[in-house]
Design a protein around this motif. Structure first.
Motif, PDB file in Angstrom:
ATOM      1  N   ARG A   1       2.565  46.948   1.935  1.00  0.00           N
ATOM      2  CA  ARG A   1       2.464  46.338   3.260  1.00  0.00           C
ATOM      3  C   ARG A   1       1.095  45.679   3.373  1.00  0.00           C
ATOM      4  NH1 ARG A   1       7.119  47.025   6.657  1.00  0.00           N
ATOM      5  NH2 ARG A   1       8.171  48.851   5.881  1.00  0.00           N
ATOM      6  N   VAL A   2       1.084  44.386   3.565  1.00  0.00           N
ATOM      7  CA  VAL A   2      -0.150  43.648   3.799  1.00  0.00           C
ATOM      8  C   VAL A   2      -0.434  43.735   5.296  1.00  0.00           C
ATOM      9  CG1 VAL A   2      -1.204  41.366   3.780  1.00  0.00           C
ATOM     10  CG2 VAL A   2       0.211  42.088   1.858  1.00  0.00           C
ATOM     11  N   TRP A   3      -1.674  44.026   5.651  1.00  0.00           N
ATOM     12  CA  TRP A   3      -2.036  44.173   7.066  1.00  0.00           C
ATOM     13  C   TRP A   3      -2.568  42.878   7.662  1.00  0.00           C
ATOM     14  CZ3 TRP A   3      -2.786  48.915  10.097  1.00  0.00           C
ATOM     15  CH2 TRP A   3      -2.124  50.003   9.538  1.00  0.00           C
ATOM     16  N   GLY A   4      -3.208  42.040   6.857  1.00  0.00           N
ATOM     17  CA  GLY A   4      -3.757  40.809   7.405  1.00  0.00           C
ATOM     18  C   GLY A   4      -4.607  40.066   6.398  1.00  0.00           C
ATOM     19  N   ARG A   5      -5.323  39.064   6.915  1.00  0.00           N
ATOM     20  CA  ARG A   5      -6.170  38.216   6.091  1.00  0.00           C
ATOM     21  C   ARG A   5      -7.623  38.337   6.516  1.00  0.00           C
ATOM     22  NH1 ARG A   5      -4.276  33.246   3.051  1.00  0.00           N
ATOM     23  NH2 ARG A   5      -2.370  34.098   2.185  1.00  0.00           N
ATOM     24  N   ALA A   6      -8.517  38.371   5.534  1.00  0.00           N
ATOM     25  CA  ALA A   6      -9.949  38.452   5.797  1.00  0.00           C
ATOM     26  C   ALA A   6     -10.443  37.133   6.388  1.00  0.00           C
ATOM     27  CB  ALA A   6     -10.701  38.764   4.514  1.00  0.00           C
ATOM     28  N   MET A   7     -11.265  37.225   7.413  1.00  0.00           N
ATOM     29  CA  MET A   7     -11.858  36.045   8.039  1.00  0.00           C
ATOM     30  C   MET A   7     -13.361  35.956   7.749  1.00  0.00           C
ATOM     31  SD  MET A   7      -9.437  34.412   9.664  1.00  0.00           S
ATOM     32  CE  MET A   7      -8.329  34.755   8.308  1.00  0.00           C
ATOM     33  N   THR A   8     -13.913  37.027   7.145  1.00  0.00           N
ATOM     34  CA  THR A   8     -15.319  37.034   6.731  1.00  0.00           C
ATOM     35  C   THR A   8     -15.401  37.637   5.335  1.00  0.00           C
ATOM     36  OG1 THR A   8     -15.664  39.193   7.779  1.00  0.00           O
ATOM     37  CG2 THR A   8     -16.252  37.250   9.072  1.00  0.00           C
ATOM     38  N   GLU A   9     -16.499  37.350   4.646  1.00  0.00           N
ATOM     39  CA  GLU A   9     -16.699  37.886   3.300  1.00  0.00           C
ATOM     40  C   GLU A   9     -17.375  39.250   3.364  1.00  0.00           C
ATOM     41  OE1 GLU A   9     -18.662  35.118   0.739  1.00  0.00           O
ATOM     42  OE2 GLU A   9     -17.035  33.670   0.901  1.00  0.00           O
ATOM     43  N   VAL A  10     -17.111  40.085   2.353  1.00  0.00           N
ATOM     44  CA  VAL A  10     -17.737  41.401   2.248  1.00  0.00           C
ATOM     45  C   VAL A  10     -18.145  41.621   0.800  1.00  0.00           C
ATOM     46  CG1 VAL A  10     -17.408  43.887   2.464  1.00  0.00           C
ATOM     47  CG2 VAL A  10     -16.309  42.353   4.103  1.00  0.00           C
TER      48      VAL A  10
END
Length: 147
Positions: free
Chosen positions: A113-122
């Motif tokens: 299950r994918v929860w979402g997409r990253a909008m910032t880098e880590v």
């Protein structure tokens, strides 16, 4: 995926201090930390709390004491697992198995299950960067092509 909002009246563990962790429905109107990559996403904790009877779970919570962001398409800060690889903008995020998020890459498998997409880098090596802005868009992986 259709999203059905449930009034959350109970929790299955102490959620104090777990802002940014993912939760799933563990019973009707009850949430708990996401247990693994296959758990169906419900939302992300914005304000954690303990139950009205600490130490006894599942048990009820006081009205307004727990805030969960369950709306598909909304943005929320999530806690990144120290076991995740570095995250770039647009990366798929999923669960590590303890409510924290990790980058899904080539190891993404059918049934995850994918929860979402990253909008910032880590950059995971720096503990101060342990949070990421995520667009909540849960998806179920029916079939994954590796290119």
């Amino acid at each position: 995926m259709d999203k059905v909002l449930n009034p959350i009246t109970a929790i299955s563990s102490n959620l104090t201090g777990l802002e940014g962790y993912g939760v799933t429905l563990t019973a009707p109107n009850t949430v708990g930390l996401s247990a693994d990559e296959y758990a169906e996403p419900y939302g992300v904790i914005v304000q954690g709390c303990d139950s009205l009877t600490p130490g006894i779970y599942p048990s009820p919570v006081a009205e307004g004491s727990l805030v969960v962001m369950p709306q598909i398409g909304d943005f929320v800060w999530v806690c990144i697992s120290p076991y995740s690889s570095n995250i770039k903008v647009g990366a798929w995020l999923g669960q590590q198995g303890d409510g924290q998020f990790c980058k899904f890459g080539d190891d993404l498998q059918e049934g995850f299950r994918v929860w979402g997409r990253a909008m910032t880098e880590v950059v995971v090596a720096y503990p101060a960067n342990g949070r990421c802005l995520m667009r909540f868009q849960p998806e179920f992986i029916f079939h994954w092509h590796k290119f």
